[in-house]
Every structure is written in C-alpha cells, then in structure tokens.
Design a protein around this motif. Structure first.
Motif, PDB file in Angstrom:
ATOM      1  N   ASP A 204       0.819  -1.218   0.000  1.00  0.00           N
ATOM      2  CA  ASP A 204       0.000   0.000   0.000  1.00  0.00           C
ATOM      3  C   ASP A 204       0.855   1.272   0.000  1.00  0.00           C
ATOM      4  O   ASP A 204       0.315   2.376  -0.007  1.00  0.00           O
ATOM      5  CB  ASP A 204      -0.897   0.041   1.250  1.00  0.00           C
ATOM      6  CG  ASP A 204      -1.938  -1.064   1.219  1.00  0.00           C
ATOM      7  OD1 ASP A 204      -2.313  -1.490   0.106  1.00  0.00           O
ATOM      8  OD2 ASP A 204      -2.351  -1.523   2.305  1.00  0.00           O
ATOM      9  N   TYR A 206       2.921   4.442  -0.884  1.00  0.00           N
ATOM     10  CA  TYR A 206       2.964   5.379  -2.012  1.00  0.00           C
ATOM     11  C   TYR A 206       4.370   5.382  -2.594  1.00  0.00           C
ATOM     12  O   TYR A 206       5.354   5.507  -1.854  1.00  0.00           O
ATOM     13  CB  TYR A 206       2.572   6.788  -1.562  1.00  0.00           C
ATOM     14  CG  TYR A 206       1.081   6.960  -1.524  1.00  0.00           C
ATOM     15  CD1 TYR A 206       0.409   7.543  -2.585  1.00  0.00           C
ATOM     16  CD2 TYR A 206       0.343   6.489  -0.437  1.00  0.00           C
ATOM     17  CE1 TYR A 206      -0.974   7.664  -2.571  1.00  0.00           C
ATOM     18  CE2 TYR A 206      -1.036   6.613  -0.412  1.00  0.00           C
ATOM     19  CZ  TYR A 206      -1.685   7.198  -1.486  1.00  0.00           C
ATOM     20  OH  TYR A 206      -3.048   7.309  -1.469  1.00  0.00           O
ATOM     21  N   ASN A 248      -0.512   2.481  -5.137  1.00  0.00           N
ATOM     22  CA  ASN A 248      -0.544   3.891  -4.748  1.00  0.00           C
ATOM     23  C   ASN A 248       0.725   4.563  -5.236  1.00  0.00           C
ATOM     24  O   ASN A 248       1.836   4.055  -4.975  1.00  0.00           O
ATOM     25  CB  ASN A 248      -0.595   4.027  -3.222  1.00  0.00           C
ATOM     26  CG  ASN A 248      -1.955   3.663  -2.662  1.00  0.00           C
ATOM     27  OD1 ASN A 248      -2.990   3.972  -3.271  1.00  0.00           O
ATOM     28  ND2 ASN A 248      -1.964   2.996  -1.523  1.00  0.00           N
TER      29      ASN A 248
END
Ligand code: SF4
Length: 277
Positions: A204, A206, A248
């Motif tokens: 997850d 970024y 992400n």
C-alpha cells in the motif's frame, strides 16, 4: 538552541514535488548542502558534491521554517538533511509547536535506523529515495556500499513508525511515507528490484516512479548515464509496479526530463532573505 551550524543553499517554495506535497501553493523547501551519497549524475551537484551554501545557526533555520509557513507553504520540506540529524531534531523540537504544517524528511534513503527512530516524533512525512536494489550499480554510480539493504531497513522502519498515510480535505499529505525511485537509463532490472523490495515492505506504500533523469554535464559522455530513459524503459517499470500489486503512487510524463525543474541555488538571494528574517 545549540550552537550547531547548518549549511543551506536554498529556502523557497517548490512546485515540482509530488502533487500531495507541492499542492498549488508549493512545498517549503530548505536545501541542505552536502549529501551522504556521491551520485555521478546528481542534478544538484553544486550543493551535494561541491558543498555550495551558507552557514546558518539553529535560530536562523527556525526563522526560515516560519518564513516558509508564512509564505503559504504546504509543508516544511528538508531536502538532503541526513548530515544534520541530531541538531535538526533539536531545532524541530523547538519550532514544532509554532508549525501548523507537516515536516517532510526528503532524504537519499541512506538513513540510519537510530536517526529514523530519533526523528519519528518531529517528522510527519518520510520522503526517502530508494535508488538501488543492485549494490554493484550503487557502488558504481553513487560510491556507496550496501545501499540496498540499508535503504530497505531504513524505509521499513519509517513505515513501521508511520504505518498510515493521512491526507487533508484538499488531498495534501499530513503524515505518512512516500518512496521515490528515479529510473536510470540502461538499468531497468535495478528499478524492478527496487519495486519488489518496496512491495515486500508494504504494497500500500505510495511510490513515486520518476522519469525525470537527464544527463548533466558531468555524465553527458558516460556510456550508460549519457542519455535519457526511453519511454519503453519507463513503461516496463510502470508495468512491473502494477504487476506486483503496488497501487498507490505517482508517475511522470517524459517531458519532466528537463533542466528547468532543477532549482536555482542563488546564494546572494539566500543571503538577502536571511538578512531580512
Ligand atoms: S542522493 Fe540525490 S542529492 Fe545526493 S548525490 Fe545522489 S542525486 Fe545528489
């Protein structure tokens, strides 16, 4: 406030960071001179290698942060700050209650574990590079040993300490981690390996996959680094990003690979600004 001195090369709003960092009003950058990597291709060579800058004390640095906040900065973005961990922590502890905006730690990824732990209370957003999964490439291009494992461990710890990414109502990041990776020409396997390692930490997370590399005058005749990244190379990296479950992040247009995005390090302007604070 301690007597430590900080060498800085630029204080100003910067508009070319990730959208959730720059926003419309800009990121409040403070560029520190010197770096713990020696990248041959560095676009900020004059400050990272040649150490161009002006020495300021902690009190002045604090004023620079408050000035940036008054200018409407979305955050205080400390760029290549790793040589100043302990004194910076002291300054941040003193200024934190006057800051209404987050503090960003914008580093080469070569952050020690003790510094990461020391900074977790005063830094809101960790923005490290993850440049290399291949230590031979790290040694050849940046003169650093064991980069891959050291960056992996530092970023893993950053994620453990800031496990949740938080954004405000305008989509600006308030807390969390963004990992940056600059794709280099002719080194796609290295990039794929970096993405694999990031996914191993947290799918997850970024990730900012950057295509903005351009050969500076120091490497323009280098057999590998002397050209830009091709669209095909960049696409391969982006395809891998999605293939392994990362979801992400940020990508760049090939048009980002131009010198216009490199900040101007004008020490006269910096000196004038400091004298006015
Ligand atoms: S880590 Fe970044 S600032 Fe430091 S030498 Fe490498 S490219 Fe330059």
């Amino acid at each position: 406030m301690s007597n430590d001195l900080f060498k800085i090369a630029r204080v100003g709003l910067h508009y070319f960071e990730e959208p959730c960092i720059s926003g419309e009003s800009g990121s409040g950058t403070i560029f520190f001179s010197g770096c713990n990597l020696r990248c041959k291709f560095c676009q900020n060579y004059e400050i990272s290698h040649l150490n161009k800058g002006i020495e300021v004390d902690g009190k002045t640095l604090k004023k620079c942060m408050l000035y940036l906040q008054d200018q409407g900065a979305n955050n205080i973005n400390l760029v290549t700050p790793a040589l100043y961990v302990v004194p910076l922590k002291g300054v941040l502890e003193e200024v934190k209650d006057q800051l209404r905006i987050p503090v960003v730690w914008n580093s080469s990824g070569l952050d020690g574990l003790v510094p990461v732990l020391a900074l977790e209370d005063v830094v809101d957003i960790f923005l490290p590079d993850f440049k290399y999964s291949d230590d031979n490439v790290a040694w050849e291009f940046s003169g650093v040993k064991d980069y891959s494992e050291r960056a992996f461990n530092a970023i893993k710890l950053m994620r453990m300490r800031h496990p949740k990414d938080e954004f405000d109502e305008n989509g600006m990041m308030k807390k969390g981690v963004i990992v940056r990776h600059l794709v280099l020409p002719g080194n796609i396997e290295n990039s794929l390996g970096v993405l694999d390692k990031i996914a191993e930490i947290d799918k997850d997370m970024y990730v900012s996959v950057m295509s903005q590399y351009f050969p500076t005058k120091n490497v323009k005749n280098h057999p590998v680094l002397g050209r830009r990244v091709t669209e095909r190379e960049y696409e391969k990296v982006i395809d891998h990003f999605f293939d392994i479950g990362l979801h992400n992040g940020f990508s760049q247009e090939p048009s980002s690979a131009i010198e216009d995005y490199v900040p101007d390090f004008d020490l006269d302007a910096l000196s004038e600004l400091i004298n006015k604070l």
